[in-house]
Motif scaffolding. Structure first.
Motif, PDB file in Angstrom:
ATOM      1  N   GLU A 141       0.830  -1.207   0.000  1.00  0.00           N
ATOM      2  CA  GLU A 141       0.000   0.000   0.000  1.00  0.00           C
ATOM      3  C   GLU A 141       0.860   1.251   0.000  1.00  0.00           C
ATOM      4  N   LYS A 142       2.071   1.124   0.577  1.00  0.00           N
ATOM      5  CA  LYS A 142       2.940   2.294   0.707  1.00  0.00           C
ATOM      6  C   LYS A 142       3.865   2.451  -0.491  1.00  0.00           C
ATOM      7  N   LYS A 143       4.483   1.338  -0.906  1.00  0.00           N
ATOM      8  CA  LYS A 143       5.372   1.446  -2.062  1.00  0.00           C
ATOM      9  C   LYS A 143       5.447   0.138  -2.829  1.00  0.00           C
ATOM     10  N   LEU A 144       5.831   0.261  -4.093  1.00  0.00           N
ATOM     11  CA  LEU A 144       5.770  -0.899  -4.983  1.00  0.00           C
ATOM     12  C   LEU A 144       6.944  -1.847  -4.785  1.00  0.00           C
ATOM     13  N   VAL A 145       6.912  -2.576  -3.693  1.00  0.00           N
ATOM     14  CA  VAL A 145       7.929  -3.613  -3.496  1.00  0.00           C
ATOM     15  C   VAL A 145       7.209  -4.906  -3.130  1.00  0.00           C
ATOM     16  N   LEU A 146       7.939  -5.989  -3.111  1.00  0.00           N
ATOM     17  CA  LEU A 146       7.412  -7.302  -2.689  1.00  0.00           C
ATOM     18  C   LEU A 146       6.247  -7.796  -3.539  1.00  0.00           C
ATOM     19  N   ILE A 147       6.087  -7.249  -4.758  1.00  0.00           N
ATOM     20  CA  ILE A 147       4.912  -7.611  -5.560  1.00  0.00           C
ATOM     21  C   ILE A 147       4.822  -9.110  -5.792  1.00  0.00           C
ATOM     22  N   ASN A 148       5.912  -9.706  -6.270  1.00  0.00           N
ATOM     23  CA  ASN A 148       5.885 -11.134  -6.584  1.00  0.00           C
ATOM     24  C   ASN A 148       5.599 -11.982  -5.347  1.00  0.00           C
ATOM     25  N   TRP A 149       6.188 -11.562  -4.256  1.00  0.00           N
ATOM     26  CA  TRP A 149       5.995 -12.293  -3.001  1.00  0.00           C
ATOM     27  C   TRP A 149       4.524 -12.271  -2.591  1.00  0.00           C
ATOM     28  N   ILE A 150       3.907 -11.088  -2.712  1.00  0.00           N
ATOM     29  CA  ILE A 150       2.509 -10.948  -2.288  1.00  0.00           C
ATOM     30  C   ILE A 150       1.590 -11.761  -3.183  1.00  0.00           C
TER      31      ILE A 150
END
Lengths: 648, 148
Positions: A266-275
């Motif tokens: 929600e805060k920044k575009l990281v961990l996309i694949n993990w999520i």
């Protein structure tokens, strides 16, 4: 005639879902407003048809229509109304119908609720939900038809397993299923993101409330199950690491991990694949949970009649629902643009990352403990069982750091290098916990593990308190008006505090129950007075009584204090003639500080009756804590809605 | 801190957590597994060994006319119709415990007798614990339940 209508409704819906899926695939290259419109309408239609079908089945149970196989096998005309209704989902076929009802409800809700989602994503989400619905309808229609008729009309039904005739258990499956099926929403969001190739912060924000609902419901469902096992099975415990319990606990662990990591997105575009991977995993565990329990692969009260033809079907569904998305994931996951991970080690992000790491590892240990006996049996025919000792040695040490981090993580800031006053807060935290530890150490019969477990509870509790105090200080609000108090409340993230306090309360309960329990077991005769811990009990009498659909052998015990009767305990043995089975009803005196728990066993006047007495300190805190966690989930949904309205 | 080192540090952390977890699982599996036997299987596997320190589970039917319940403990025999094992149990017997019923007892073997700490019978009258059912079908004693 009426049940046939219910059956036809299911068939219509099944055919309709196939057509919807074809329509969806045909338009997959270009989802536009029109496609969304059609899909929304069909979601509504599916929902209405399945709802009607479910009502028809419920109606058949209420009027005790024994020409239906399901009703005659699981109901009885003398059963109280509430158990006639809960009997609908107290069996394999009915519970699957409930499952698809909840699934279609969720799909319908997404279609009307999230108008802000772009049409591409929304079409994909509804499409994926429809595929799941279609698979389950096929499963119901081909292997587990709830509307099957009997050949010969029986005089009366065979009744419902007496253990399941219980208010707590009437609610347990619906709550659990709302949790399981709710996770299908985040699953569809993830697959939708893979199909459209787009993911952003809004995606995370829109998905958040659905995960939270699912997680809260799952928490309540598991807690209800555990509470039921506590008072109904008469073993005095609340969690047995039974494979069936594990099956519901694993999706909860993954959902908890997901709930936290989505906040990072929600805060920044990281961990996309993990999520995305976690979303797929969470629902996969739900499916695994549903089927592990239903397939008869594992044995317990949950394993309804098992039928090998279902096994193959189950495998097919699992392969499509889990395998498909994972292949898609492998193909498409590299295409997401992600910001480079630039985590500060002392930031909220890294704490949440650690939380995820520990939670998934813990899930893996539970999974190994659950499936290992099945594998060993399949490979060399050795039959083994894995008991609580395994989980105490693996799961507990892995979860301890999670609780440790839980107190600190909310004190850290997003992204920031410098945390104001962090060391001050930490010192406060350590001092508070240290005092708690000393108190714990002073309690009689306290052991090393009792001190560790109890301290973690205190540590977490102090963490939440520290957090709230520091926020009050930072906000510089004077609390002389109620309005300002509410303003402050609306500013802080109340849900998280509730949920974390819930875990602290839960841990306090676990500490009390696990390490400070007193137990007595032996034979006593009428007139005996005896001591358990610091309580004194008198065996007064034993008599035969009649209940609505059972006969009961009821004993009466007086709880004495200084020779005076302060309370009565009436444990029972019940015999259900219809079901030809016997159950034990423990007598439980529930108190804020602990329960007195008495179980009556076999016996007669010559040798006395076998009885077991437990004093379980703080045991009700376990479920109280779980309720607080679920409440936290609800509060955070309501709060987010409100704040979003303000922004808009 | 240099980003490269940071990444290495994170990787190291992850690996060490996984390593510790694996170690814990392996240790726990080694120590906490409870094997299940029928009386005949136990005899085949252990022959004349009279004492087994580790917990085991014995499953079978409660032998007819073998149950003695006195003030301190319950004594009965578990049979698979080939061999019998005597069981001593101090706790409360489950609701569905009766002669001829399939049960599982857990405990240690001492002098060829099972000192049980737990006796399990399942909740349903028609129900046979699956391990017991499997074992009985294998030894040809029982044909299995007729499907409805």
């Amino acid at each position: 005639m009426i049940p046939e209508i219910g059956h036809i409704f299911l068939i219509i819906t099944f055919v309709a879902t196939i057509m919807q899926i074809l329509f969806w695939i045909y338009n997959i290259k270009s989802f536009d407003g029109f496609t969304v419109h059609i899909l929304k309408r069909s979601a509504l239609m599916n929902f209405l048809f399945i709802l009607s079908s479910f009502f028809i089945l419920t109606y058949s149970f209420i009027i005790s229509d024994f020409s239906l196989l399901l009703v005659s096998n699981n109901s009885h005309s003398l059963k109280p109304l509430i158990y006639k209704i809960s009997g609908v989902w107290g069996n394999h076929e009915g519970s699957l119908l409930l499952w698809v009802l909840i699934l279609s409800t969720f799909t319908f809700l997404i279609s009307i609720k999230n108008s802000s989602i772009n049409s591409k994503l929304l079409s994909s989400i509804i499409g994926v939900q429809t595929i799941i619905l279609c698979l389950f309808l096929a499963f119901i229609l081909f292997t587990s038809n709830p509307f099957e008729r009997v050949q010969v009309l029986p005089l009366d039904g065979r009744g419902l397993n007496p253990l399941l005739q219980d208010p707590g258990l009437a609610l347990h499956p619906p709550m659990l299923y709302i949790g399981y099926v709710g996770l299908s929403v985040s699953f569809s969001f993830a697959v939708g993101a893979l199909i459209t190739g787009q993911i952003n912060k809004e995606w995370a924000q829109q998905m958040m409330p659905w995960i939270t609902i699912a997680w809260s419901a799952l928490t309540i469902g598991i807690a209800l199950g555990s509470w039921w096992a506590y008072y109904e099975l008469g073993w005095g415990g609340w969690w047995f690491w039974d494979p069936v319990e594990n099956a519901s606990f694993m999706p909860w662990l993954i959902a908890t991990a997901l709930l936290h990591s989505v906040r990072v997105l929600e805060k920044k575009l990281v961990l996309i694949n993990w999520i995305i991977l976690l979303s797929i995993l969470a629902f996969s565990f739900s499916l695994l949970g549903t089927f592990i329990v239903r397939s008869g692969l594992l044995t317990s009260v949950h394993a309804f009649a098992s039928d090998p033809s279902r096994g193959v079907f189950i495998l097919i569904i699992l392969a499509i629902a889990i395998g498909g998305p994972l292949i898609l994931y492998a193909l498409k996951s590299s295409s997401f643009k992600e910001h480079k991970v630039q985590f500060n080690l002392m930031s909220k992000e890294s704490a949440i990352l650690m939380n995820n790491l520990f939670l998934t590892t813990a899930t893996a240990t539970v999974l190994i403990g659950t499936l290992y006996p099945l594998f060993l049996d399949a490979f060399n025919g050795n039959k083994i069982s894995i008991g609580p000792a395994y989980y105490n040695a693996t799961f507990a040490p892995i979860m301890a750091p999670v609780v440790f981090l839980m107190a600190i993580a909310p004190l850290l800031n997003w992204n920031q290098t410098k945390n104001k006053n962090l060391s001050k807060k930490l010192i406060f935290l350590i001092v508070a916990t240290f005092f708690g530890m000393i108190c714990l150490y002073m309690i009689e019969q306290s052991s090393l593990f009792a001190v560790i477990c109890g301290s973690l509870s205190i540590w977490l509790f102090s963490g939440v308190v520290t957090d709230i105090i520091s926020k009050i200080k930072e906000s510089k609000i004077k609390f002389n008006k109620l309005r300002q108090f509410f303003f402050f409340i609306s500013k802080i993230n109340l849900g998280i505090h509730f949920a974390h306090i819930g875990v602290a309360v839960f841990l306090a309960g676990v500490t009390g129950e696990q390490f400070f329990k007193t137990e007595y077991s032996g034979r006593k005769n009428i007139g005996d007075v005896f001591n358990v811990g610091n309580q004194s009990l008198e065996f007064k009498k034993i008599e035969m009584l009649d209940g609505p659909n059972y006969r009961s052998q009821t004993a009466t015990f007086n709880l004495l204090k200084d020779g005076k009767i302060i309370n009565k305990l009436k444990p029972e043995k019940r015999f259900y003639p219809t079901e030809k089975s016997q159950t034990t009803e423990a007598a439980i005196l529930t108190g804020f500080l602990g329960d007195t728990y008495l179980v009556l066993g076999d016996g007669n006047k010559e040798i006395g009756w076998s009885i077991r007495v437990y004093f379980n300190p703080l045991v009700s805190w376990i479920w109280g804590g779980a309720c607080l966690m679920a409440l936290g989930g609800l509060v955070s949904i309501l709060q987010n809605r409100k704040s979003r309205k303000i922004i808009n | 801190m240099n980003p490269k080192y940071k990444r290495l540090l994170i990787l190291f952390l992850i690996l060490s957590i996984l390593g510790v977890a694996t170690k814990l699982v392996l240790m726990a599996l080694e120590e906490n597994i409870i094997y299940f036997y029928t009386p005949n299987e136990l005899k085949k596997k252990y022959g004349n060994v009279k004492n087994i320190e580790n917990k085991i589970r014995i499953g079978g039917l409660v032998l007819e006319d073998s149950v003695v319940i006195n003030k301190n403990e319950s004594i009965f025999e578990i049979t698979d119709k080939k061999d019998n094992i005597k069981v001593f149990f101090k706790g409360q017997l489950p609701d569905l415990f009766r002669e001829g019923q399939g049960i599982v007892a857990e405990g240690i073997l001492k002098d060829n007798k099972l000192i049980a700490n737990q006796v399990l019978a399942k909740h349903d009258e028609n129900y046979m614990p699956p391990e017991v059912a499997d074992a009985l079908i294998k030894s040809g004693v029982w044909q299995g339940e007729k499907k409805k």
